[in-house]
Every structure is written in structure tokens, then in C-alpha cells.
Design a protein around this motif. Structure first.
Motif, PDB file in Angstrom:
ATOM      1  N   PRO A 605     -23.092 -21.318  -0.350  1.00 26.69           N
ATOM      2  CA  PRO A 605     -23.751 -20.947   0.926  1.00 26.69           C
ATOM      3  C   PRO A 605     -23.501 -22.051   1.696  1.00 26.69           C
ATOM      4  CG  PRO A 605     -25.141 -20.020  -1.072  1.00 26.69           C
ATOM      5  CD  PRO A 605     -24.226 -21.140  -1.490  1.00 26.69           C
ATOM      6  N   VAL A 606     -23.304 -21.681   3.215  1.00 25.16           N
ATOM      7  CA  VAL A 606     -23.044 -22.663   4.115  1.00 25.16           C
ATOM      8  C   VAL A 606     -24.601 -23.141   4.673  1.00 25.16           C
ATOM      9  CG1 VAL A 606     -21.154 -22.023   5.170  1.00 25.16           C
ATOM     10  CG2 VAL A 606     -23.109 -20.726   5.923  1.00 25.16           C
ATOM     11  N   VAL A 607     -25.316 -23.811   3.649  1.00 27.28           N
ATOM     12  CA  VAL A 607     -26.657 -24.372   4.010  1.00 27.28           C
ATOM     13  C   VAL A 607     -26.590 -25.833   3.164  1.00 27.28           C
ATOM     14  CG1 VAL A 607     -27.843 -22.437   4.466  1.00 27.28           C
ATOM     15  CG2 VAL A 607     -27.703 -23.320   1.926  1.00 27.28           C
ATOM     16  N   THR A 608     -27.347 -26.577   3.881  1.00 26.76           N
ATOM     17  CA  THR A 608     -27.421 -27.985   2.960  1.00 26.76           C
ATOM     18  C   THR A 608     -28.518 -27.862   1.973  1.00 26.76           C
ATOM     19  OG1 THR A 608     -26.758 -29.281   5.034  1.00 26.76           O
ATOM     20  CG2 THR A 608     -27.783 -30.588   3.251  1.00 26.76           C
ATOM     21  N   ASP A 609     -28.256 -28.288   0.571  1.00 25.17           N
ATOM     22  CA  ASP A 609     -28.781 -28.147  -0.487  1.00 25.17           C
ATOM     23  C   ASP A 609     -28.622 -28.842  -1.529  1.00 25.17           C
ATOM     24  OD1 ASP A 609     -30.987 -27.124  -1.907  1.00 25.17           O
ATOM     25  OD2 ASP A 609     -30.718 -25.099  -1.446  1.00 25.17           O
ATOM     26  N   THR A 610     -29.420 -29.215  -2.644  1.00 21.93           N
ATOM     27  CA  THR A 610     -28.902 -29.567  -3.889  1.00 21.93           C
ATOM     28  C   THR A 610     -28.855 -28.472  -5.154  1.00 21.93           C
ATOM     29  OG1 THR A 610     -29.678 -31.552  -3.293  1.00 21.93           O
ATOM     30  CG2 THR A 610     -29.462 -31.160  -5.472  1.00 21.93           C
ATOM     31  N   PHE A 611     -27.745 -28.380  -5.809  1.00 20.14           N
ATOM     32  CA  PHE A 611     -27.553 -27.387  -6.884  1.00 20.14           C
ATOM     33  C   PHE A 611     -27.638 -28.363  -8.243  1.00 20.14           C
ATOM     34  CE2 PHE A 611     -26.262 -25.534  -2.940  1.00 20.14           C
ATOM     35  CZ  PHE A 611     -26.610 -24.147  -3.180  1.00 20.14           C
ATOM     36  N   HIS A 612     -27.873 -27.755  -9.149  1.00 23.66           N
ATOM     37  CA  HIS A 612     -28.143 -28.425 -10.539  1.00 23.66           C
ATOM     38  C   HIS A 612     -26.845 -27.861 -11.445  1.00 23.66           C
ATOM     39  CE1 HIS A 612     -29.762 -30.610 -14.034  1.00 23.66           C
ATOM     40  NE2 HIS A 612     -29.808 -29.702 -14.716  1.00 23.66           N
ATOM     41  N   VAL A 613     -25.845 -28.527 -11.474  1.00 23.49           N
ATOM     42  CA  VAL A 613     -24.580 -27.859 -12.041  1.00 23.49           C
ATOM     43  C   VAL A 613     -24.208 -28.461 -13.489  1.00 23.49           C
ATOM     44  CG1 VAL A 613     -22.090 -27.460 -11.503  1.00 23.49           C
ATOM     45  CG2 VAL A 613     -23.680 -27.687  -9.593  1.00 23.49           C
ATOM     46  N   CYS A 614     -24.067 -27.439 -14.325  1.00 22.02           N
ATOM     47  CA  CYS A 614     -24.006 -27.825 -15.619  1.00 22.02           C
ATOM     48  C   CYS A 614     -22.554 -27.334 -16.247  1.00 22.02           C
ATOM     49  CB  CYS A 614     -25.084 -27.092 -16.662  1.00 22.02           C
ATOM     50  SG  CYS A 614     -26.681 -27.543 -16.117  1.00 22.02           S
ATOM     51  N   VAL A 615     -22.207 -28.093 -17.036  1.00 20.90           N
ATOM     52  CA  VAL A 615     -20.721 -27.692 -17.767  1.00 20.90           C
ATOM     53  C   VAL A 615     -21.029 -27.700 -19.429  1.00 20.90           C
ATOM     54  CG1 VAL A 615     -19.584 -30.030 -17.901  1.00 20.90           C
ATOM     55  CG2 VAL A 615     -18.337 -27.925 -18.195  1.00 20.90           C
ATOM     56  N   LYS A 616     -20.552 -26.648 -19.863  1.00 20.06           N
ATOM     57  CA  LYS A 616     -20.781 -26.542 -21.488  1.00 20.06           C
ATOM     58  C   LYS A 616     -19.465 -26.590 -22.119  1.00 20.06           C
ATOM     59  CE  LYS A 616     -23.701 -24.308 -25.063  1.00 20.06           C
ATOM     60  NZ  LYS A 616     -24.425 -23.318 -25.499  1.00 20.06           N
ATOM     61  N   VAL A 617     -19.158 -27.538 -23.225  1.00 22.63           N
ATOM     62  CA  VAL A 617     -17.836 -27.218 -23.828  1.00 22.63           C
ATOM     63  C   VAL A 617     -17.916 -26.757 -25.049  1.00 22.63           C
ATOM     64  CG1 VAL A 617     -18.129 -29.848 -24.670  1.00 22.63           C
ATOM     65  CG2 VAL A 617     -15.846 -28.715 -24.644  1.00 22.63           C
ATOM     66  N   TYR A 618     -17.161 -25.846 -25.704  1.00 19.63           N
ATOM     67  CA  TYR A 618     -17.260 -25.265 -26.964  1.00 19.63           C
ATOM     68  C   TYR A 618     -15.938 -25.855 -27.611  1.00 19.63           C
ATOM     69  CZ  TYR A 618     -20.288 -21.991 -24.939  1.00 19.63           C
ATOM     70  OH  TYR A 618     -21.322 -21.392 -24.174  1.00 19.63           O
ATOM     71  N   THR A 619     -16.311 -26.479 -28.659  1.00 26.54           N
ATOM     72  CA  THR A 619     -15.009 -27.050 -29.687  1.00 26.54           C
ATOM     73  C   THR A 619     -15.381 -26.579 -31.050  1.00 26.54           C
ATOM     74  OG1 THR A 619     -16.319 -28.917 -30.430  1.00 26.54           O
ATOM     75  CG2 THR A 619     -15.297 -29.414 -28.055  1.00 26.54           C
ATOM     76  N   ARG A 620     -14.335 -26.900 -31.925  1.00 27.99           N
ATOM     77  CA  ARG A 620     -14.444 -26.672 -33.417  1.00 27.99           C
ATOM     78  C   ARG A 620     -15.653 -27.672 -34.131  1.00 27.99           C
ATOM     79  NH1 ARG A 620      -7.918 -26.210 -34.917  1.00 27.99           N
ATOM     80  NH2 ARG A 620      -7.632 -24.555 -33.395  1.00 27.99           N
ATOM     81  N   CYS A 621     -16.109 -28.508 -33.386  1.00 27.71           N
ATOM     82  CA  CYS A 621     -17.103 -29.247 -34.197  1.00 27.71           C
ATOM     83  C   CYS A 621     -18.290 -29.216 -33.297  1.00 27.71           C
ATOM     84  CB  CYS A 621     -16.675 -30.685 -34.044  1.00 27.71           C
ATOM     85  SG  CYS A 621     -15.262 -31.214 -34.927  1.00 27.71           S
ATOM     86  N   GLY A 622     -18.592 -27.976 -32.823  1.00 31.42           N
ATOM     87  CA  GLY A 622     -19.978 -27.719 -31.796  1.00 31.42           C
ATOM     88  C   GLY A 622     -19.660 -27.543 -30.582  1.00 31.42           C
ATOM     89  N   THR A 623     -20.838 -27.907 -29.801  1.00 36.53           N
ATOM     90  CA  THR A 623     -20.904 -27.590 -28.303  1.00 36.53           C
ATOM     91  C   THR A 623     -21.809 -28.681 -27.695  1.00 36.53           C
ATOM     92  OG1 THR A 623     -23.069 -26.613 -28.255  1.00 36.53           O
ATOM     93  CG2 THR A 623     -20.943 -25.197 -28.821  1.00 36.53           C
ATOM     94  N   ASP A 624     -21.361 -28.969 -26.680  1.00 32.91           N
ATOM     95  CA  ASP A 624     -22.063 -30.250 -25.702  1.00 32.91           C
ATOM     96  C   ASP A 624     -22.227 -29.828 -24.182  1.00 32.91           C
ATOM     97  OD1 ASP A 624     -23.486 -32.501 -25.269  1.00 32.91           O
ATOM     98  OD2 ASP A 624     -22.047 -33.518 -24.566  1.00 32.91           O
ATOM     99  N   THR A 625     -23.433 -30.097 -23.600  1.00 32.61           N
ATOM    100  CA  THR A 625     -23.676 -29.737 -22.320  1.00 32.61           C
ATOM    101  C   THR A 625     -24.141 -30.797 -21.402  1.00 32.61           C
ATOM    102  OG1 THR A 625     -24.624 -27.363 -22.890  1.00 32.61           O
ATOM    103  CG2 THR A 625     -25.145 -28.160 -20.725  1.00 32.61           C
ATOM    104  N   PHE A 626     -23.451 -30.825 -20.088  1.00 35.52           N
ATOM    105  CA  PHE A 626     -23.538 -32.003 -19.285  1.00 35.52           C
ATOM    106  C   PHE A 626     -23.948 -31.369 -17.921  1.00 35.52           C
ATOM    107  CE2 PHE A 626     -22.102 -34.764 -15.584  1.00 35.52           C
ATOM    108  CZ  PHE A 626     -22.868 -35.709 -15.835  1.00 35.52           C
ATOM    109  N   CYS A 627     -25.043 -32.018 -17.431  1.00 38.22           N
ATOM    110  CA  CYS A 627     -25.658 -31.493 -16.135  1.00 38.22           C
ATOM    111  C   CYS A 627     -25.999 -32.524 -15.034  1.00 38.22           C
ATOM    112  CB  CYS A 627     -26.918 -30.372 -16.171  1.00 38.22           C
ATOM    113  SG  CYS A 627     -26.836 -29.300 -17.353  1.00 38.22           S
ATOM    114  N   LYS A 628     -25.642 -32.382 -13.797  1.00 38.82           N
ATOM    115  CA  LYS A 628     -26.304 -33.264 -12.737  1.00 38.82           C
ATOM    116  C   LYS A 628     -26.283 -32.578 -11.414  1.00 38.82           C
ATOM    117  CE  LYS A 628     -21.685 -34.783 -10.998  1.00 38.82           C
ATOM    118  NZ  LYS A 628     -20.684 -35.879 -10.639  1.00 38.82           N
ATOM    119  N   ASP A 629     -26.974 -32.888 -10.680  1.00 40.16           N
ATOM    120  CA  ASP A 629     -27.383 -32.459  -9.202  1.00 40.16           C
ATOM    121  C   ASP A 629     -26.178 -33.027  -8.308  1.00 40.16           C
ATOM    122  OD1 ASP A 629     -29.939 -31.569 -10.099  1.00 40.16           O
ATOM    123  OD2 ASP A 629     -30.853 -33.396  -9.518  1.00 40.16           O
ATOM    124  N   VAL A 630     -25.699 -31.792  -7.609  1.00 38.02           N
ATOM    125  CA  VAL A 630     -24.708 -31.779  -6.684  1.00 38.02           C
ATOM    126  C   VAL A 630     -25.190 -31.562  -5.272  1.00 38.02           C
ATOM    127  CG1 VAL A 630     -22.518 -30.744  -5.999  1.00 38.02           C
ATOM    128  CG2 VAL A 630     -22.855 -31.156  -8.548  1.00 38.02           C
TER     129      VAL A 630
END
Length: 720
Positions: A605-630
Motif C-alpha cells: 500500500p502507498v503508505v510509509t510503514d514497516t512490514f515483518h517479511v518472512c521466507v521459509k525454505v522447504y528441503t529434503r532435510c527439513g525447513t528453515d525460516t528467516f524474517c526481518k523488518d522491511v
């Protein structure tokens, strides 16, 4: 470590269209009389079997008093008792070598064993009188011993009687019946015979031993000399049903039941006991769950000479022993049969379960086979299942004989039934010949058949005995032996067949549905875990299977990360784990929106704000999630101009040149790599422009276009 083997076992021959070189039914023999013995539990049947080192098969069978028809042996009948013993031998091809009819006033077989030096021992109980003496036709009439019943006889492998010995003195106190066809004969480590006999108080068993009530081990040498007599150190109310002597330690292991004739059913229990070489009790135990009211729970016992005991157990619904439980997966109230492996202290190592749909599912016979295999046999009705292996009675059949082959690790190789149209058919004993042959013996009520072998049909009465061969041609000298090794790290495993060479084919099952026919296959697993990997080898002399538990682990844990660029229109580039183990990534943009992919673009949205953005990876050896504020900053008015819908970027993926058309004025561009670094930038003039990619390595990039009129576009491009 204890294991409960109730998971499906992998019969990977299921994906084969045929088993050219599998063991098959080879022949069936039988015999009997036209009379019906009563009660049906005393039926004409095979009750004991063994083989010698040359592959000949020996059996003790019960027949009636009428004319006996048994292969090439015929007897006119009329002499003996209502039940006589027929001692037979067949060669590997099913040809009868000899038959000996044992008659008296009452005869009960108690075991047959063959040593490695050309001797065959038979144990039997026979009462006799002056009018009906003990005879072994056509060999001899035994001098009258009124009160001697339990006998041990030695034959050579050609059927010549060498000697016969009786237990106890010829006195009234010696007379005691055992009450059933129970296994009381075994060989020790030196191949000497031991006969276990139930004895009442006051029997003179040797010059130095007068009995108390109980069971005694009578140790004979090869010439028939009585070496020693030792009482089994168990309570006198315990009735031994079967035993084995360990071929390494000479310790004895036995099983049985409390004598319920003298005790109420509430005090009955099945027991299993370990005894040292002096027959002193080392340990004794029983099942935790209630016994079956009409039968014994333990059905057979053997040892492998390497510190292990194997036994068969049957119970209703479940088997509970020393805290380990095997459940019937088909019915909570019907019978379950179990083949159990224990150490020599009686501790369970694994239980292989055979669930039954009805209350007829008893495994009675058990044998140790070559190449670390076991074979068990018994009687079934309805359906019997072990893991993914299932057999069911055909329509019109009652109870059938069945048998199973498994290895000493508990993996099932075969589960088969022997068909017959009679109602009461069963298998009592199973014997192992050399070169991959099994012999199953029991009772046939009408006819019996397996595979393409022509059925054997009873000569009449309520039943006959039968002996069936399941195996390979007699010309085979060596049965194939399967084996393999494995290596590799992470999810990729390399397998190498190391069994018998010069075979026809090998077939692999990797435990996850994957298969192969290569001698050295490589297999990539989809996830970590422990897999049952089996290889089966086929040759003109049969087939063999070997299974191991193969651990598959991951040494690289997944690691999620990303970089971002842009303002209201934001580009995200996943920079975490990829490669062999990568499966997918999922984005959460912090405003309720989601997406998938390595490179994604999201408009905030065209407003100034901070969003907590996360990416989760799925692999054959499990999963991991990384998040940071954008941080998203509201764009200027000029930058709010909509992205031009007529801009085209092609080809994408591109090899060397990327063409851009549809922009109407001066436009600046940037190419960013996966870590967000600008690797190329410049200005495009109106019209169709060309961006050269030849100096860039293959991979994923973000192309940013910023027009002088405020238009902006971000596109993911791929350089091949």
C-alpha cells in the motif's frame, strides 16, 4: 535392542511380471488307511520330520490299523492298534527309500533327528502285550517288556535298525503315558541323542538314579549306551511339550504348560525355560496375557548356536512377553501367531507378527534354514497377514496348512498356503533340506495341492498324512546367496551387490517405493530416515533375499535468507539453501499476502510503514525460516504512475541478448544479482533496446526500469 516388526515388509518381486527362478512346489506324497481315528486330534498325519546331510527326508506318521497305502509301501492291516506309526524316508526327488510300520497296542511318535554321521534316531511311546507285541516291520519283534513304553531307536540312513533302548526298568512304576505327540528328542553339540521322558515317582532310571515325579534327560551315546540321567529343574506340575539343545553350549531350552488335569484352568499357564548342562534352571518365564483355553501358546523352539533362541507363539488378540506386545492387526479377538527371537537369557529381540482374521491361526513347526533363514508352518482359516503380505482361504476350503520363510533379522521372504478342499487340513512340522529345499508335513482330509503340483488325494477315512516339497530341482548344488554393501552421505546412497556371482538377475527395493535391477545402483532419497533396503537375487537354483536397515541422514541443515530492494514495489531475492536439497520457498510479506518462488515482487500500500517479511525454505532435510523488518516508504507523486502495460521484455530466459520494447522515453535500467548487487546498468532510448548479457554468468537477476516520466517496472530475468 528390541524391535517390533509389524511394518510392511517389502516384497519387491511384486513389480516383476514373473519369477522364473523362484522356489516352487515340486512334489507331494502321502498315505494312510480308510479308517477314521477318534478323536480328530488323533488323526492320521505327519507329526515329525528331519533331513540328513544328503538331502533325504525322514518322517514319523500316524496311521490306523486297516490296510496301509503309502506311496510304494502297502500293508494288509489287521495287526497293531487303532493308531500305528509309519516311519518313512524319501529322497530329494520324492522317491520312497523305505517305510517301517511300528505296531503295538498303542503308539505315539515323539521325535526324529538325523546326525552328521549317518544315523537316524526315532523316539516313540508304545504299549504292548503278549497278544500284540511291539513290532517294527519288516525288521524285528521286540522282546516283551510289559511296562517299558518310551523307546529310542537308531537306524542308519538306509533304514536298517541298529539298536533300540527303553526308558526305566521293566516295572509297574515305569508305566506312565505322556498323553500327546510331543517333541522329546534332540541332539547335543557332539551329535549324541537326548530323550526327555515324563516319569512318575520311584522309577529306576539307571543304577544310580531313582526318579521323583518330573521330566528327565536321558543322554545316550552313539552305540546306545546310557551316559547320564538328569532331572529337569522345573516344578513337577509343569508339563514339557518341546525342547531344543543349543549346538554350541549344550544348554537346553524347553516350553510347555502346567498340567491342567491336576489344576484348575485359572492356574494354568504356558512357560518357557532355560536350563544349564546339568539341567538346572537358569531362568523361567511365561506370557503375560491369558493363555488359550484349548491349546498351548508356545508351539516350537530352536536355537542357532550363536546366542539366539527362536520360538513360535499363538494367543488371542495379542502376545505379551516381558513387556513386549505384538497385536493382531486384523482382529482384536482372533488368533495371532508370532515368531519371536530372544537372547539366551529369554529377553525378546523382535517379534514377527502373523495376524489372523479368525480363531484358527497356529504356527506349530519351526526350523532354522541355511543362509540365516527361518521357516515356520501351521494351520490357518480366513486370512493371515504379516505386514503387506496377505493370504486368504479360497471359497469352499475350511482350514489350510500354511508356511512362511523369514530371515534371522525378522524380514519375511515368503508367506504361502497349501490348498485343500477338506475342512481340517494343517501342517505339523517343517524340515529344511540342503540347497534351498523345504519339506512341510501334516494332515490332509481330502486332497492337497500347491502351485502346479498334481494334488494328493486321501485313500479314505477322516485323513491321511502328507509330505510336500517346496524348493528347487535336485540337480542344484548351490543356492544363491544375496548380500550387499552401501555407502554415501546425505540423501544419496550407493549400493553394491556382493552376493553370489553369475546369477540371472538382481532386484532392489529401496524402502521408499524405488526399485532397480542394476548390480550397483545409486538412489537419492526424498528425506532423511531409516529405510528397509532389500536385494533379491535369482539363479537357476532358486532365489534369495537380504534386507538391512539403512540410515539416511542430512549433514547440511537448511538455511533461509533473502535480500530486498525497492519501495512500494518491492523485489525480494531468496539467497538461502538451494541445490540438490532445495524444494521450494514460501513468502509472507507481512501484510497478509503470500507468494512462492526464489525471486518475487510485491506491491505494498502507498503508505510509509514497516512490514515483518518472512521466507521459509522447504528441503529434503527439513525447513528453515528467516524474517526481518522491511521499511516501505511512500513514493513520490510522479512514481505513482502505473507501470506501463505495453513494455515487453524478451526472450526470457535469454542467452546473450535481452530485448526491451514499448518504453516511450528515456529509461534507466539496472540488473541486480541474487545478493542485490547491481552488475550492469545503463540508459535505454525510446523504441526497442538491447541489453547484452554475454558477460554475465548464468543465473537469476532482477531488471529495474525507471522511466523519466515516472513509470517503473521490476522484472525477474534468467540468463541461461
Amino acid at each position: 535392542m528390541r524391535r517390533y516388526l509389524t511394518l510392511p515388509i517389502l516384497f519387491f518381486f511384486l513389480f516383476c511380471t514373473s519369477l522364473t527362478f523362484a522356489q516352487t512346489y515340486k512334489w507331494v506324497k502321502g498315505g494312510g488307511t480308510n479308517q477314521s481315528l477318534t478323536p480328530p486330534s488323533q488323526s492320521e498325519a505327519t507329526y515329525f520330520m528331519c533331513t540328513d546331510p544328503n538331502g533325504n527326508i525322514y518322517s514319523l506318521n500316524v496311521v490306523g490299523i486297516n490296510a496301509v497305502v503309502a506311496d510304494t509301501f502297502h500293508w494288509p492291516g489287521g495287526i497293531g492298534s487303532s493308531q500305528n506309526i509309519l516311519f518313512t524316508s524319501h529322497d530329494c526327488n520324492g522317491q520312497m527309500r523305505f517305510a517301517k510300520l511300528i505296531t503295538g497296542t498303542g503308539n505315539t511318535p515323539h521325535g526324529v533327528v538325523a546326525d552328521n554321521a549317518g544315523h537316524v534316531y526315532i523316539a516313540f511311546e508304545s504299549s504292548h502285550s503278549s497278544t500284540n507285541p511291539l513290532r517294527i516291520r519288516y525288521d524285528t519283534t521286540i522282546p516283551l517288556n510289559w511296562y517299558n513304553q518310551e523307546a529310542l531307536a537308531q537306524y542308519d540312513t538306509s533304514g536298517d535298525l541298529k539298536w533300540i533302548r527303553f526308558i526305566g526298568a521293566d516295572a509297574y512304576s515305569t508305566y506312565v503315558g505322556t498323553g500327546g505327540r510331543l517333541n522329546y528328542l534332540a541332539l547335543d553339540a557332539s551329535q549324541n541323542p537326548h530323550l526327555i521322558a515324563a516319569t512318575r515317582y520311584g522309577v529306576i532310571l539307571s543304577p544310580t538314579v531313582t526318579s521323583h515325579t518330573g521330566f528327565y534327560d536321558h543322554f545316550f551315546d552313539v552305540w546306545g549306551g546310557l551316559v547320564s540321567v538328569k532331572r529337569l529343574d522345573i516344578d513337577s506340575s509343569l508339563f514339557v511339550h518341546g525342547l531344543t539343545i543349543d549346538q554350541q553350549s549344550n544348554k537346553m531350552y524347553a516350553y510347555g504348560l502346567r498340567d491342567f488335569y491336576g489344576f484348575p484352568d485359572s492356574s494354568r499357564y504356558d512357560f518357557i525355560v532355560g536350563l544349564d548342562t546339568n539341567r538346572n534352571r537358569i531362568w523361567i518365564d511365561t506370557l503375560t496375557n491369558p493363555v488359550i483355553p484349548i491349546s498351548k501358546a508356545f508351539g516350537a523352539i530352536i536355537t542357532d548356536g550363536h546366542g539366539h533362541i527362536y520360538t513360535t507363539v499363538v494367543a488371542s488378540g495379542k502376545v505379551v512377553y516381558r513387556g513386549d506386545t505384538a497385536y493382531n492387526t486384523l482382529s482384536t479377538t482372533s488368533y495371532i501367531s508370532v515368531v519371536m527371537k530372544m537372547d539366551t537369557a529369554g529377553n525378546p529381540l523382535w517379534m514377527r507378527t502373523y495376524s489372523g482374521s479368525l480363531s484358527v491361526n497356529n504356527q506349530i513347526g519351526l526350523i532354522l534354514w541355511g543362509n540365516n533363514k527361518l521357516a515356520a508352518c501351521g494351520v490357518m482359516a480366513g486370512t493371515v497377514a504379516s505386514g503387506s503380505n496377505t493370504i486368504s482361504i479360497y471359497s469352499g476350503e475350511g482350514q489350510n496348512a500354511y508356511f512362511t520363510i523369514l530371515d534371522t533379522a525378522g524380514y519375511v521372504h515368503e508367506l504361502q498356503q497349501i490348498h485343500g478342499i477338506g475342512f481340517y487340513d494343517f501342517a505339523n512340522k517343517i524340515a529344511a533340506g540342503k540347497n534351498g529345499n523345504l519339506y512341510i508335513g501334516g494332515k490332509v482330509e481330502n486332497n492337497i495341492w500347491g502351485g502346479s503340483v498334481a494334488p494328493y488325494t486321501s485313500v479314505g477315512g477322516d485323513s491321511d498324512y502328507f509330505i510336500m516339497k517346496y524348493g528347487v530341482d535336485c540337480g542344484c548344488t548351490v543356492m544363491p546367496v544375496a548380500n550387499y554393501t552401501h555407502a554415501g552421505t546425505d540423501l544419496v546412497k550407493n549400493f553394491t551387490y556382493t552376493g553370489t556371482s553369475g546369477v540371472d538377475s538382481v532386484r532392489w527395493s529401496f524402502g521408499d517405493g524405488g526399485t532397480s535391477t542394476s548390480l550397483a545402483p545409486s538412489h537419492t532419497y526424498s528425506m532423511a530416515g531409516t529405510y528397509t533396503v532389500c536385494v533379491r537375487v535369482y539363479s537357476p537354483c532358486g532365489n534369495d533375499m537380504r534386507c538391512y536397515e539403512v540410515p539416511v541422514s542430512c549433514t547440511v541443515s537448511p538455511d533461509a535468507h533473502y535480500i530486498d530492494t525497492g519501495n512500494a514495489v518491492h523485489g525480494f531475492i531468496y539467497t538461502g539453501t538451494t541445490g540438490t536439497y532445495y524444494d521450494s520457498v514460501r513468502w509472507d510479506f507481512g501484510d497478509g499476502a503470500h507468494d512462492t518462488g526464489i525471486h518475487v515482487i510485491h506491491t505494498y500500500p502507498v503508505v510509509t510503514d514497516t512490514f515483518h517479511v518472512c521466507v521459509k525454505v522447504y528441503t529434503r532435510c527439513g525447513t528453515d525460516t528467516f524474517c526481518k523488518d522491511v521499511i516501505v516508504t511512500a513514493p513520490s507523486v510522479s512514481s505513482l504512475v502505473q507501470e506501463p502495460i505495453n513494455i515487453k521484455i524478451f526472450p526470457n530466459p535469454a542467452t546473450n541478448s535481452l530485448y526491451i520494447s514499448g518504453h516511450t522515453g528515456r529509461t534507466d535500467y539496472r540488473l541486480l544479482n541474487v545478493v542485490g548487487v547491481a552488475v550492469q546498468q545503463g540508459t535505454l532510448s525510446a523504441g526497442t533496446a538491447v541489453v547484452q548479457l554475454s558477460d554475465l554468468p548464468p543465473g537469476h537477476y532482477l531488471l529495474e526500469l525507471n522511466g523519466d516520466n515516472g513509470t517503473r517496472k521490476v522484472v525477474r530475468v534468467i540468463r541461461e
